[in-house]
Design a protein around this motif. Structure first.
Motif, mmCIF file in Angstrom:
data_model
loop_
_atom_site.group_PDB
_atom_site.id
_atom_site.type_symbol
_atom_site.label_atom_id
_atom_site.label_comp_id
_atom_site.label_asym_id
_atom_site.label_seq_id
_atom_site.Cartn_x
_atom_site.Cartn_y
_atom_site.Cartn_z
ATOM 1 N N LEU A 164 42.617 60.418 -11.225
ATOM 2 C CA LEU A 164 43.078 60.767 -12.570
ATOM 3 C C LEU A 164 41.907 61.132 -13.476
ATOM 4 O O LEU A 164 41.974 62.105 -14.242
ATOM 5 N N ALA A 165 40.820 60.370 -13.404
ATOM 6 C CA ALA A 165 39.663 60.642 -14.257
ATOM 7 C C ALA A 165 39.072 62.016 -13.964
ATOM 8 O O ALA A 165 38.723 62.773 -14.891
ATOM 9 N N GLY B 127 50.567 50.358 -19.810
ATOM 10 C CA GLY B 127 50.051 51.511 -20.547
ATOM 11 C C GLY B 127 50.578 51.565 -21.967
ATOM 12 O O GLY B 127 49.812 51.804 -22.927
ATOM 13 N N ASP B 128 51.872 51.332 -22.140
ATOM 14 C CA ASP B 128 52.466 51.358 -23.485
ATOM 15 C C ASP B 128 51.887 50.250 -24.367
ATOM 16 O O ASP B 128 51.579 50.473 -25.544
ATOM 17 N N GLN C 78 45.997 56.679 -18.382
ATOM 18 C CA GLN C 78 46.726 57.835 -18.919
ATOM 19 C C GLN C 78 47.096 57.623 -20.387
ATOM 20 O O GLN C 78 47.042 58.565 -21.194
ATOM 21 N N ALA C 79 47.460 56.388 -20.737
ATOM 22 C CA ALA C 79 47.797 56.089 -22.133
ATOM 23 C C ALA C 79 46.602 56.339 -23.057
ATOM 24 O O ALA C 79 46.763 56.822 -24.191
ATOM 25 N N LEU C 80 45.402 56.035 -22.571
ATOM 26 C CA LEU C 80 44.207 56.304 -23.377
ATOM 27 C C LEU C 80 43.956 57.801 -23.492
ATOM 28 O O LEU C 80 43.575 58.302 -24.554
ATOM 29 N N PHE C 81 44.161 58.541 -22.403
ATOM 30 C CA PHE C 81 44.006 59.991 -22.465
ATOM 31 C C PHE C 81 45.003 60.612 -23.447
ATOM 32 O O PHE C 81 44.701 61.603 -24.114
ATOM 33 N N GLN D 89 38.478 58.358 -27.472
ATOM 34 C CA GLN D 89 37.690 59.128 -26.515
ATOM 35 C C GLN D 89 37.263 58.260 -25.334
ATOM 36 O O GLN D 89 36.506 57.304 -25.503
ATOM 37 N N VAL D 90 37.752 58.590 -24.151
ATOM 38 C CA VAL D 90 37.304 57.918 -22.940
ATOM 39 C C VAL D 90 36.017 58.608 -22.492
ATOM 40 O O VAL D 90 36.031 59.771 -22.080
#
Length: 313
Positions: A55-56, A177-178, A21-24, A29-30
Motif C-alpha cells: 500500500l505504501a 482505520g475509522d 489507508q485512513a491516514l492517506f 502527511q505520512v
C-alpha cells in the motif's frame, strides 16, 4: 489552517492496512512507513512484501524495513524524518522508549481489543475462543510495556454467535482505520484526554500455535464451538479419523446429550458430522481432509464413508 502533522506509520500485516489507508485519506502527511522485512511465503518460498509495504509503495511513500528498531542507524533515520506523531498498528515488535519519545505528540497504537482485556499478539482470536459477546478497538498512548499505555479512544462491536476470528479480524481492521482517523483529528485539536488502564482487570492474548487446534472432545460443545471459530482460519482446529488428519470448520452446538464417548461420530451426512462431546453434541459443517481443500460436509462425505461409532482422536 494548521500545517499537516508529519506522521510515521509502523505496521506490517493486513490488519494495519485500513489504518494506513485512513491516514492517506486524511489531511495529515505520512512521511514514511516502517514494516517488517519481506519474508519467504508459500510452498515456493518466494520473497513477498508485507501488505502495508504494498500500500505504501502504491502511494509512493518511503518504506523502511529494519531487522531491528534498536540500532543507531535506524534511530538516525527516524530523527531525520522529524515526525510529529508515530502511529503503530500490528507492527510486530516492541518499540524502545527512545522511539516512543521522539515525536512531539508521542506514539499511538491501534489495538484489536477493549483494553485492558486481551493485551498481546492475538486479541481478536482469544476474544472468540473465550466466548466474549463484545470486543472492539482501542487507540492508546504507547509506553514501554505490552499494551499498557493510557487509553485515548475506544469503539466497541458485538461478536456474532457464528463469527470466526477471520471474519472479526476484517471488521475490526476497518473499525481500526475509522477510529484512528477520529483519534488523530481529536489529538491534533487537543480534544483527546488520556485515561489510565485498570491494570487489575488486564488479561493476556498470547500468540497462537498449531498444537492448540488438536481438539479435546471431552470439553463441552459450547467451548469447542468457540475454539474452532477462534482458530479459523489459522491455525485451525483438527483431529484424526482412522489416522488421517481432518481440519474442522463451521461448528454448531446441538443440545443433545449423548451416551457415546466424547469424539464419537453419531451421524455423518449432508448436514455435517454430529459428534459427541463432554456436554451436548457438535455438528461440523465444513471439513478439510489432509492434502485437500476446505469443503462443505456434503461434498466431503460423498467419497468418504464414516460409520456411526467412528472415533475422532
Amino acid at each position: 489552517m494548521s500545517a499537516p502533522l508529519r506522521i510515521v506509520f509502523m505496521g506490517t500485516p493486513d490488519f494495519a492496512v485500513p489504518s494506513l489507508q485512513a491516514l492517506f485519506d486524511g489531511p495529515e502527511q505520512v512521511v514514511a512507513v516502517v514494516c517488517q522485512p519481506d519474508r519467504e511465503r508459500g510452498r515456493g518460498k518466494r520473497l513477498s512484501p508485507p501488505p502495508v509495504k504494498v500500500l505504501a509503495e502504491r502511494h509512493r511513500i518511503p518504506v523502511l524495513q529494519p531487522e531491528s528498531v534498536r540500532t543507531a542507524p535506524f534511530g538516525d533515520e527516524m530523527r531525520a524524518l522529524a515526525p510529529d506523531l508515530l502511529v503503530v498498528a500490528a507492527y510486530g515488535k516492541i518499540l524502545p522508549q527512545v522511539l516512543l519519545d521522539l515525536p512531539r505528540l508521542g506514539a499511538i497504537n491501534v489495538h484489536g481489543s477493549l483494553l485492558p482485556k486481551y493485551r498481546g499478539a492475538a486479541p481478536i482470536q482469544w476474544a472468540v475462543i473465550n466466548g466474549e459477546a463484545e470486543t472492539g478497538i482501542t487507540i492508546m498512548q504507547m509506553d514501554a510495556g505490552m499494551d499498557t499505555g493510557d487509553i485515548l479512544l475506544t469503539a466497541a462491536v458485538p461478536i456474532g454467535p457464528q463469527e470466526t476470528a477471520g471474519e472479526l479480524f476484517e471488521r475490526l481492521a476497518r473499525l481500526g482505520g475509522d477510529t484512528l482517523a477520529d483519534a488523530v483529528d481529536r489529538l491534533k485539536a487537543g480534544r483527546l484526554a488520556a485515561r489510565p488502564q485498570e491494570h487489575a482487570l488486564a488479561s493476556q492474548a498470547p500468540m497462537l500455535n498449531k498444537e492448540m487446534g488438536h481438539l479435546d472432545w471431552t470439553l463441552p460443545a459450547h467451548r469447542l464451538h468457540c475454539l474452532i471459530r477462534g482458530l479459523d482460519p489459522w491455525p485451525s482446529a483438527y483431529g484424526f479419523i482412522d489416522g488421517r488428519r481432518f481440519r474442522f470448520f463451521s461448528p454448531e452446538v446441538v443440545p443433545v446429550n449423548a451416551s457415546d464417548p466424547p469424539g464419537t461420530i453419531r451421524r455423518a451426512d449432508g448436514q455435517g458430522l454430529l459428534v459427541a462431546t463432554g456436554a451436548d453434541c457438535l455438528r461440523i459443517r465444513e471439513l478439510q481432509p489432509e492434502g485437500k481443500k476446505r469443503m462443505d460436509s456434503g461434498t466431503c462425505l460423498r467419497g468418504l464413508r464414516l460409520a456411526p461409532g467412528t472415533r475422532i482422536t
